[in-house]
Design a protein around this motif. Structure first.
Motif, PDB file in Angstrom:
ATOM      1  N   ALA A   1     118.996 -55.677   7.116  1.00 30.71           N
ATOM      2  CA  ALA A   1     120.183 -54.828   6.978  1.00 30.71           C
ATOM      3  C   ALA A   1     120.960 -55.191   5.726  1.00 30.71           C
ATOM      4  O   ALA A   1     121.544 -54.316   5.074  1.00 30.71           O
ATOM      5  N   ALA A   2     120.988 -56.463   5.353  1.00 28.46           N
ATOM      6  CA  ALA A   2     121.714 -56.886   4.162  1.00 28.46           C
ATOM      7  C   ALA A   2     121.101 -56.293   2.898  1.00 28.46           C
ATOM      8  O   ALA A   2     121.801 -56.055   1.916  1.00 28.46           O
ATOM      9  N   LYS A   3     119.788 -56.034   2.926  1.00 26.60           N
ATOM     10  CA  LYS A   3     119.123 -55.428   1.778  1.00 26.60           C
ATOM     11  C   LYS A   3     119.326 -53.920   1.731  1.00 26.60           C
ATOM     12  O   LYS A   3     119.117 -53.309   0.689  1.00 26.60           O
TER      13      LYS A   3
ATOM     14  N   PRO B   1     123.573 -42.483  -3.536  1.00 26.36           N
ATOM     15  CA  PRO B   1     123.785 -43.154  -2.254  1.00 26.36           C
ATOM     16  C   PRO B   1     124.682 -42.331  -1.340  1.00 26.36           C
ATOM     17  O   PRO B   1     125.487 -41.517  -1.804  1.00 26.36           O
ATOM     18  N   SER B   2     124.519 -42.529  -0.042  1.00 22.79           N
ATOM     19  CA  SER B   2     125.343 -41.827   0.934  1.00 22.79           C
ATOM     20  C   SER B   2     126.012 -42.849   1.842  1.00 22.79           C
ATOM     21  O   SER B   2     125.636 -44.024   1.862  1.00 22.79           O
ATOM     22  N   LEU B   3     126.977 -42.399   2.607  1.00 21.85           N
ATOM     23  CA  LEU B   3     127.706 -43.277   3.511  1.00 21.85           C
ATOM     24  C   LEU B   3     127.066 -43.267   4.886  1.00 21.85           C
ATOM     25  O   LEU B   3     126.530 -42.246   5.331  1.00 21.85           O
ATOM     26  N   VAL B   4     127.121 -44.397   5.561  1.00 22.00           N
ATOM     27  CA  VAL B   4     126.627 -44.500   6.931  1.00 22.00           C
ATOM     28  C   VAL B   4     127.558 -43.703   7.833  1.00 22.00           C
ATOM     29  O   VAL B   4     128.784 -43.737   7.676  1.00 22.00           O
ATOM     30  N   HIS B   5     126.986 -42.965   8.774  1.00 21.50           N
ATOM     31  CA  HIS B   5     127.781 -42.139   9.689  1.00 21.50           C
ATOM     32  C   HIS B   5     128.685 -43.040  10.529  1.00 21.50           C
ATOM     33  O   HIS B   5     128.350 -44.185  10.835  1.00 21.50           O
ATOM     34  N   SER B   6     129.834 -42.492  10.890  1.00 21.98           N
ATOM     35  CA  SER B   6     130.813 -43.288  11.635  1.00 21.98           C
ATOM     36  C   SER B   6     130.278 -43.751  12.986  1.00 21.98           C
ATOM     37  O   SER B   6     130.676 -44.796  13.491  1.00 21.98           O
ATOM     38  N   ALA B   7     129.358 -42.997  13.576  1.00 18.00           N
ATOM     39  CA  ALA B   7     128.783 -43.393  14.860  1.00 18.00           C
ATOM     40  C   ALA B   7     127.892 -44.622  14.723  1.00 18.00           C
ATOM     41  O   ALA B   7     127.694 -45.356  15.695  1.00 18.00           O
ATOM     42  N   ASP B   8     127.358 -44.877  13.527  1.00 18.91           N
ATOM     43  CA  ASP B   8     126.462 -46.012  13.303  1.00 18.91           C
ATOM     44  C   ASP B   8     127.153 -47.197  12.648  1.00 18.91           C
ATOM     45  O   ASP B   8     126.545 -48.259  12.491  1.00 18.91           O
ATOM     46  N   THR B   9     128.407 -47.048  12.280  1.00 25.50           N
ATOM     47  CA  THR B   9     129.104 -48.108  11.561  1.00 25.50           C
ATOM     48  C   THR B   9     129.239 -49.375  12.391  1.00 25.50           C
ATOM     49  O   THR B   9     129.086 -50.488  11.870  1.00 25.50           O
TER      50      THR B   9
ATOM     51  N   LYS C   1     124.453 -46.526   1.804  1.00 24.88           N
ATOM     52  CA  LYS C   1     123.022 -46.762   1.971  1.00 24.88           C
ATOM     53  C   LYS C   1     122.258 -45.895   0.997  1.00 24.88           C
ATOM     54  O   LYS C   1     122.785 -44.907   0.474  1.00 24.88           O
ATOM     55  N   VAL C   2     121.015 -46.255   0.738  1.00 29.82           N
ATOM     56  CA  VAL C   2     120.125 -45.448  -0.076  1.00 29.82           C
ATOM     57  C   VAL C   2     119.464 -44.433   0.841  1.00 29.82           C
ATOM     58  O   VAL C   2     119.018 -44.773   1.945  1.00 29.82           O
ATOM     59  N   GLN C   3     119.402 -43.192   0.398  1.00 31.03           N
ATOM     60  CA  GLN C   3     118.834 -42.137   1.235  1.00 31.03           C
ATOM     61  C   GLN C   3     117.316 -42.240   1.283  1.00 31.03           C
ATOM     62  O   GLN C   3     116.674 -42.739   0.358  1.00 31.03           O
ATOM     63  N   SER C   4     116.747 -41.743   2.355  1.00 34.53           N
ATOM     64  CA  SER C   4     115.301 -41.764   2.537  1.00 34.53           C
ATOM     65  C   SER C   4     114.678 -40.484   1.970  1.00 34.53           C
ATOM     66  O   SER C   4     115.374 -39.637   1.404  1.00 34.53           O
ATOM     67  N   PHE C   5     113.370 -40.349   2.121  1.00 35.15           N
ATOM     68  CA  PHE C   5     112.582 -39.188   1.671  1.00 35.15           C
ATOM     69  C   PHE C   5     112.495 -39.081   0.149  1.00 35.15           C
ATOM     70  O   PHE C   5     112.377 -37.999  -0.402  1.00 35.15           O
ATOM     71  N   ARG C   6     112.515 -40.201  -0.544  1.00 33.65           N
ATOM     72  CA  ARG C   6     112.422 -40.164  -2.001  1.00 33.65           C
ATOM     73  C   ARG C   6     111.258 -41.021  -2.498  1.00 33.65           C
ATOM     74  O   ARG C   6     111.147 -41.280  -3.692  1.00 33.65           O
TER      75      ARG C   6
END
Length: 65
Positions: free
Chosen positions: A10-12, A47-55, A24-29
């Motif tokens: 997770a730290a990476k 980069p995108s932000l982690v959703h509040s439900a997963d924070t 976080k870095v987005q997937s599908f790339r």
């Protein structure tokens, strides 16, 4: 109390922003890029932000971040 271990995977993947959220870095790339449009690949690069439900889950994996 002993120290809490950080989940190294997770730290990476996540980094804390100045406002306290996680980015976080987005997937599908990674591969199969020929069928994806240039706009889609360009937007996946940012980069995108982690959703509040997963924070909360990310905070538990990164106790000292």
């Amino acid at each position: 109390m002993p120290k809490i271990k950080t989940i190294r995977g997770a730290a990476k993947r996540f980094a804390r922003t100045s406002s306290g959220r996680f980015k976080k870095v987005q997937s599908f790339r990674r591969h199969i890029l020929t069928k994806k449009s240039a706009k889609r690949k360009r937007q996946l690069g940012s980069p995108s932000l982690v959703h509040s439900a997963d924070t909360h889950a990310v905070q538990r994996m990164l106790p000292y971040c």
